[in-house]
Design a protein around this motif. Structure first.
Motif, PDB file in Angstrom:
ATOM      1  N   LYS A  55     -61.455  -1.812 -47.998  1.00 10.10           N
ATOM      2  CA  LYS A  55     -61.719  -2.031 -49.413  1.00 10.10           C
ATOM      3  C   LYS A  55     -61.725  -3.524 -49.728  1.00 10.10           C
ATOM      4  N   ASN A  56     -62.765  -3.968 -50.428  1.00 10.04           N
ATOM      5  CA  ASN A  56     -62.866  -5.370 -50.812  1.00 10.04           C
ATOM      6  C   ASN A  56     -62.257  -5.548 -52.204  1.00 10.04           C
ATOM      7  N   PHE A  57     -60.986  -5.826 -52.252  1.00  8.92           N
ATOM      8  CA  PHE A  57     -60.302  -5.945 -53.541  1.00  8.92           C
ATOM      9  C   PHE A  57     -60.760  -7.189 -54.293  1.00  8.92           C
ATOM     10  N   LYS A  58     -60.991  -7.030 -55.581  1.00 11.03           N
ATOM     11  CA  LYS A  58     -61.398  -8.144 -56.431  1.00 11.03           C
ATOM     12  C   LYS A  58     -60.196  -8.792 -57.125  1.00 11.03           C
ATOM     13  N   TYR A  59     -59.201  -7.953 -57.437  1.00  8.76           N
ATOM     14  CA  TYR A  59     -58.046  -8.422 -58.197  1.00  8.76           C
ATOM     15  C   TYR A  59     -56.786  -8.329 -57.337  1.00  8.76           C
ATOM     16  N   ILE A  60     -56.156  -9.460 -57.101  1.00 11.99           N
ATOM     17  CA  ILE A  60     -54.944  -9.501 -56.285  1.00 11.99           C
ATOM     18  C   ILE A  60     -53.772  -9.803 -57.204  1.00 11.99           C
ATOM     19  N   LEU A  61     -52.878  -8.840 -57.359  1.00 10.87           N
ATOM     20  CA  LEU A  61     -51.694  -9.004 -58.199  1.00 10.87           C
ATOM     21  C   LEU A  61     -50.525  -9.424 -57.318  1.00 10.87           C
ATOM     22  N   PHE A  62     -49.768 -10.409 -57.762  1.00  8.85           N
ATOM     23  CA  PHE A  62     -48.628 -10.901 -56.991  1.00  8.85           C
ATOM     24  C   PHE A  62     -47.328 -10.747 -57.784  1.00  8.85           C
ATOM     25  N   ASP A  63     -46.334 -10.192 -57.124  1.00  7.98           N
ATOM     26  CA  ASP A  63     -44.963 -10.294 -57.632  1.00  7.98           C
ATOM     27  C   ASP A  63     -44.556 -11.765 -57.517  1.00  7.98           C
ATOM     28  N   LEU A  64     -43.512 -12.166 -58.224  1.00  6.35           N
ATOM     29  CA  LEU A  64     -43.097 -13.574 -58.194  1.00  6.35           C
ATOM     30  C   LEU A  64     -41.874 -13.791 -57.295  1.00  6.35           C
ATOM     31  N   ASP A  65     -40.707 -13.345 -57.748  1.00  8.44           N
ATOM     32  CA  ASP A  65     -39.472 -13.559 -56.987  1.00  8.44           C
ATOM     33  C   ASP A  65     -39.494 -12.769 -55.678  1.00  8.44           C
ATOM     34  N   GLY A  66     -39.331 -13.469 -54.567  1.00  9.54           N
ATOM     35  CA  GLY A  66     -39.297 -12.813 -53.272  1.00  9.54           C
ATOM     36  C   GLY A  66     -40.660 -12.628 -52.632  1.00  9.54           C
ATOM     37  N   THR A  67     -41.713 -12.965 -53.377  1.00  8.96           N
ATOM     38  CA  THR A  67     -43.070 -12.855 -52.848  1.00  8.96           C
ATOM     39  C   THR A  67     -43.765 -14.211 -52.858  1.00  8.96           C
ATOM     40  N   VAL A 100     -32.635  -9.881 -56.739  1.00 10.84           N
ATOM     41  CA  VAL A 100     -33.755 -10.829 -56.840  1.00 10.84           C
ATOM     42  C   VAL A 100     -35.063 -10.043 -56.887  1.00 10.84           C
ATOM     43  N   GLY A 101     -35.671  -9.987 -58.058  1.00  6.74           N
ATOM     44  CA  GLY A 101     -36.941  -9.283 -58.194  1.00  6.74           C
ATOM     45  C   GLY A 101     -36.927  -8.116 -59.159  1.00  6.74           C
ATOM     46  N   PRO A 102     -35.972  -7.166 -59.027  1.00  3.66           N
ATOM     47  CA  PRO A 102     -35.948  -6.018 -59.921  1.00  3.66           C
ATOM     48  C   PRO A 102     -35.686  -6.421 -61.374  1.00  3.66           C
ATOM     49  N   PRO A 103     -35.980  -5.522 -62.329  1.00  2.00           N
ATOM     50  CA  PRO A 103     -35.679  -5.800 -63.736  1.00  2.00           C
ATOM     51  C   PRO A 103     -34.187  -6.099 -63.929  1.00  2.00           C
ATOM     52  N   LEU A 104     -33.883  -7.055 -64.784  1.00  2.00           N
ATOM     53  CA  LEU A 104     -32.488  -7.430 -65.020  1.00  2.00           C
ATOM     54  C   LEU A 104     -31.668  -6.236 -65.490  1.00  2.00           C
ATOM     55  N   GLU A 105     -32.254  -5.433 -66.345  1.00  2.00           N
ATOM     56  CA  GLU A 105     -31.538  -4.269 -66.883  1.00  2.00           C
ATOM     57  C   GLU A 105     -31.032  -3.366 -65.772  1.00  2.00           C
ATOM     58  N   ALA A 106     -31.873  -3.095 -64.773  1.00  2.00           N
ATOM     59  CA  ALA A 106     -31.490  -2.219 -63.668  1.00  2.00           C
ATOM     60  C   ALA A 106     -30.346  -2.818 -62.867  1.00  2.00           C
ATOM     61  N   GLY A 154     -63.172 -16.067 -53.922  1.00  2.00           N
ATOM     62  CA  GLY A 154     -63.630 -15.530 -55.195  1.00  2.00           C
ATOM     63  C   GLY A 154     -62.749 -14.459 -55.806  1.00  2.00           C
ATOM     64  N   LYS A 155     -61.515 -14.340 -55.335  1.00  2.00           N
ATOM     65  CA  LYS A 155     -60.610 -13.332 -55.866  1.00  2.00           C
ATOM     66  C   LYS A 155     -60.013 -13.768 -57.213  1.00  2.00           C
ATOM     67  N   THR A 156     -59.747 -12.790 -58.064  1.00  2.00           N
ATOM     68  CA  THR A 156     -59.019 -13.038 -59.306  1.00  2.00           C
ATOM     69  C   THR A 156     -57.541 -12.822 -59.020  1.00  2.00           C
ATOM     70  N   LEU A 157     -56.724 -13.855 -59.214  1.00  2.00           N
ATOM     71  CA  LEU A 157     -55.303 -13.785 -58.886  1.00  2.00           C
ATOM     72  C   LEU A 157     -54.481 -13.633 -60.161  1.00  2.00           C
ATOM     73  N   ILE A 158     -53.546 -12.692 -60.107  1.00  2.00           N
ATOM     74  CA  ILE A 158     -52.735 -12.363 -61.283  1.00  2.00           C
ATOM     75  C   ILE A 158     -51.278 -12.233 -60.871  1.00  2.00           C
ATOM     76  N   VAL A 159     -50.390 -12.869 -61.605  1.00  2.00           N
ATOM     77  CA  VAL A 159     -48.955 -12.679 -61.387  1.00  2.00           C
ATOM     78  C   VAL A 159     -48.500 -11.500 -62.236  1.00  2.00           C
ATOM     79  N   THR A 160     -47.793 -10.563 -61.617  1.00  2.00           N
ATOM     80  CA  THR A 160     -47.194  -9.446 -62.348  1.00  2.00           C
ATOM     81  C   THR A 160     -45.714  -9.407 -61.984  1.00  2.00           C
TER      82      THR A 160
END
Length: 266
Positions: A55-67, A100-106, A154-160
């Protein structure tokens, strides 16, 4: 043979060679051999899911902490600060690392903070993180190179990220990689986007993503993999972060180090 078992096996060999073998030349050879074996195993693991790799992914989503960012020190120090303020026993460093990474609430619920005190605990956390903790991290080796190559393709990069969005922007700017991302999406101060799946949905809205088959998320914890499944997209789990190996194995495909991300996505 199970990929994770083999990974642990080779890590054990690495430890043995570093401790037992006194000559640096042999230690270096042993470590290089282990890295090569891990990369071969990663390729085999991903090859078994060839339909995903094609699969040729167009949108690459990245986690922040630990990634993207090795932010453990700042996060752990901020948890310690908050727990001290709440008069709650501070867990071991090993346990703090899992925060490191999970929601603070959890994470705060895990150490016994009552529901009615979660908001206050998060306020204490940010009281330390905002002026100090966010500046105690750095990008993982190879990450900027990976981002550069993905943009060139040409990828669209997104932090999630589960981190509050305005703080995520500051962290990425401080580490000088914010410019690689088309969108930076995080949780909100009100706590409405309090799961990874909700952050992913928010990213879809901002980036006008219609076809979910065009998107994949790169992350290091079960929250990233679970969020991907809930959102109906593929996941790429990285072993160099803070998640459990058994959780990462459940990703659609995997990367031993940051450079392996390109092996999967390009």
């Amino acid at each position: 043979m199970n990929f994770i078992i083999l990974k642990v096996f080779f890590e054990a060999i690495d430890f043995y060679m570093c401790v037992v073998v006194p000559f640096n030349i042999w230690k270096n050879h042993a470590k290089n051999i282990i890295i090569i074996f891990l990369e071969i195993l990663m390729f085999v693991h991903n090859f078994e899911k060839r339909e995903v790799l094609m699969k040729n992914f167009k949108y690459i989503l990245f986690d922040l902490d630990g990634t993207l960012i090795d932010s453990a020190l700042g996060v752990k120090n901020s948890f310690k600060y908050a727990l001290e303020k709440m008069n709650i026993d501070i867990p071991s460093d090993e346990v703090l690392t899992t925060f490191v990474g999970p929601p603070l609430e959890a994470s705060f619920k895990f150490v016994g903070v009552a529901d009615e005190n979660i908001k206050k605990a998060i306020e204490f956390y940010r009281e330390n993180y905002t002026p100090r903790g966010m500046y105690e991290g750095e990008t993982f080796e190879g990450i900027e190179y990976v981002l550069k190559k993905l943009k060139e393709a040409g990828k669209t990069l997104i932090v999630t990220t589960s981190k509050v969005e305005y703080l995520a922007v500051k962290v990425l700017e401080y580490n000088k990689i914010a410019n690689y991302f088309d969108y930076i999406c995080g949780s909100d101060v009100e706590g409405k986007r309090n799961t990874k799946a909700k952050v992913i949905e928010y990213a879809f809205e901002r980036a006008y993503i219609k076809n979910r088959d065009d998107a994949v998320i790169v992350g290091d914890t079960k929250y990233d993999i679970q969020g991907a499944k809930e959102a109906g997209i593929k996941s790429l789990g990285v072993f160099y972060g803070y998640g459990q190996n058994s959780d990462i194995e459940n990703a659609d495909y995997t990367a031993v180090n940051s450079y392996n991300i390109l092996d999967v996505l390009l």
